[in-house]
Design a protein around this motif. Structure first.
Motif, PDB file in Angstrom:
ATOM      1  N   UNK A  85      46.839  36.852  54.558  1.00  0.00           N
ATOM      2  CA  UNK A  85      45.389  36.663  54.494  1.00  0.00           C
ATOM      3  C   UNK A  85      44.694  37.937  54.963  1.00  0.00           C
ATOM      4  N   UNK A  86      43.650  38.327  54.238  1.00  0.00           N
ATOM      5  CA  UNK A  86      42.895  39.529  54.589  1.00  0.00           C
ATOM      6  C   UNK A  86      41.422  39.177  54.774  1.00  0.00           C
ATOM      7  N   UNK A  87      40.655  40.156  55.197  1.00  0.00           N
ATOM      8  CA  UNK A  87      39.209  39.970  55.336  1.00  0.00           C
ATOM      9  C   UNK A  87      38.447  40.517  54.135  1.00  0.00           C
ATOM     10  N   UNK A  88      39.162  40.863  53.080  1.00  0.00           N
ATOM     11  CA  UNK A  88      38.515  41.399  51.877  1.00  0.00           C
ATOM     12  C   UNK A  88      37.582  40.354  51.268  1.00  0.00           C
ATOM     13  N   UNK A  89      36.561  40.824  50.600  1.00  0.00           N
ATOM     14  CA  UNK A  89      35.576  39.943  49.979  1.00  0.00           C
ATOM     15  C   UNK A  89      36.099  39.366  48.662  1.00  0.00           C
ATOM     16  N   UNK A  90      36.057  38.045  48.564  1.00  0.00           N
ATOM     17  CA  UNK A  90      36.464  37.366  47.333  1.00  0.00           C
ATOM     18  C   UNK A  90      35.518  37.750  46.197  1.00  0.00           C
ATOM     19  N   UNK A 146      37.289  30.079  50.335  1.00  0.00           N
ATOM     20  CA  UNK A 146      38.196  31.003  49.652  1.00  0.00           C
ATOM     21  C   UNK A 146      38.440  32.232  50.516  1.00  0.00           C
ATOM     22  N   UNK A 147      39.689  32.672  50.560  1.00  0.00           N
ATOM     23  CA  UNK A 147      40.086  33.871  51.301  1.00  0.00           C
ATOM     24  C   UNK A 147      40.984  34.702  50.401  1.00  0.00           C
ATOM     25  N   UNK A 148      40.935  35.998  50.572  1.00  0.00           N
ATOM     26  CA  UNK A 148      41.849  36.878  49.847  1.00  0.00           C
ATOM     27  C   UNK A 148      43.195  36.878  50.561  1.00  0.00           C
ATOM     28  N   UNK A 149      44.255  36.784  49.789  1.00  0.00           N
ATOM     29  CA  UNK A 149      45.635  36.870  50.274  1.00  0.00           C
ATOM     30  C   UNK A 149      46.263  38.052  49.543  1.00  0.00           C
ATOM     31  N   UNK A 150      46.586  39.076  50.290  1.00  0.00           N
ATOM     32  CA  UNK A 150      47.057  40.290  49.655  1.00  0.00           C
ATOM     33  C   UNK A 150      45.918  40.864  48.828  1.00  0.00           C
TER      34      UNK A 150
END
Length: 142
Positions: free
Chosen positions: A8-13, A44-48
């Motif tokens: 899991x990352x903090x990147x914006x979906x 929703x969260x970014x994974x990788x």
């Protein structure tokens, strides 16, 4: 033990979806975002770098390998859209009979576009996956 690539990352979906090259895949990604969010109740969260995931769980295999993964998710890839659903195999096969145009792997279902599938069957696959993974990994819920 090697480190998991898909974390899991903090990147914006939204920023990830906006970078999808194909306008039709981008539109489908927004449709799927709404369907998965509504069906799971998870943000929703970014994974990788390329998987949009919902919820998470911690798994431990008999081999000792362990990690975290989203309960369900999708990725608008160049060739096809990958749907990450891993419900009980018999139930999955029953649901996929009425799903529409797709191909399937062990924990992925691949579609060309959202218009090719039955949205209600997708919602059932999502719900079944969440229920199955919660039951299979009851101590690993986050």
């Amino acid at each position: 033990m090697k480190k998991a690539k898909t974390i899991e990352t903090n990147a914006s979906v939204a920023e990830f979806i906006e970078r999808v090259e194909s306008p039709s895949k981008r539109e489908d990604a927004y449709k799927l975002l709404a369907i998965f969010s509504e069906t799971t109740g998870y943000e929703a969260k970014m994974w990788g770098p390329s998987i949009i995931g919902f919820g998470s769980y911690h798994y431990v295999y008999k081999s000792g390998h362990e990690g975290d993964a989203p309960l369900v998710g999708f990725s608008p890839r160049k060739a096809k859209i990958s749907l990450y659903v891993a419900c009980e195999e018999t139930k999955k096969q029953q649901l996929l009979k009425n799903f529409g145009k797709h191909t399937a792997g062990k924990s992925c279902v691949y579609i060309n576009k959202v218009a090719d599938i039955d949205i209600e069957v997708l919602k059932s696959l999502i719900k079944e996956t969440v229920q199955f993974l919660r039951a299979t990994y009851p101590d690993g819920q986050k």
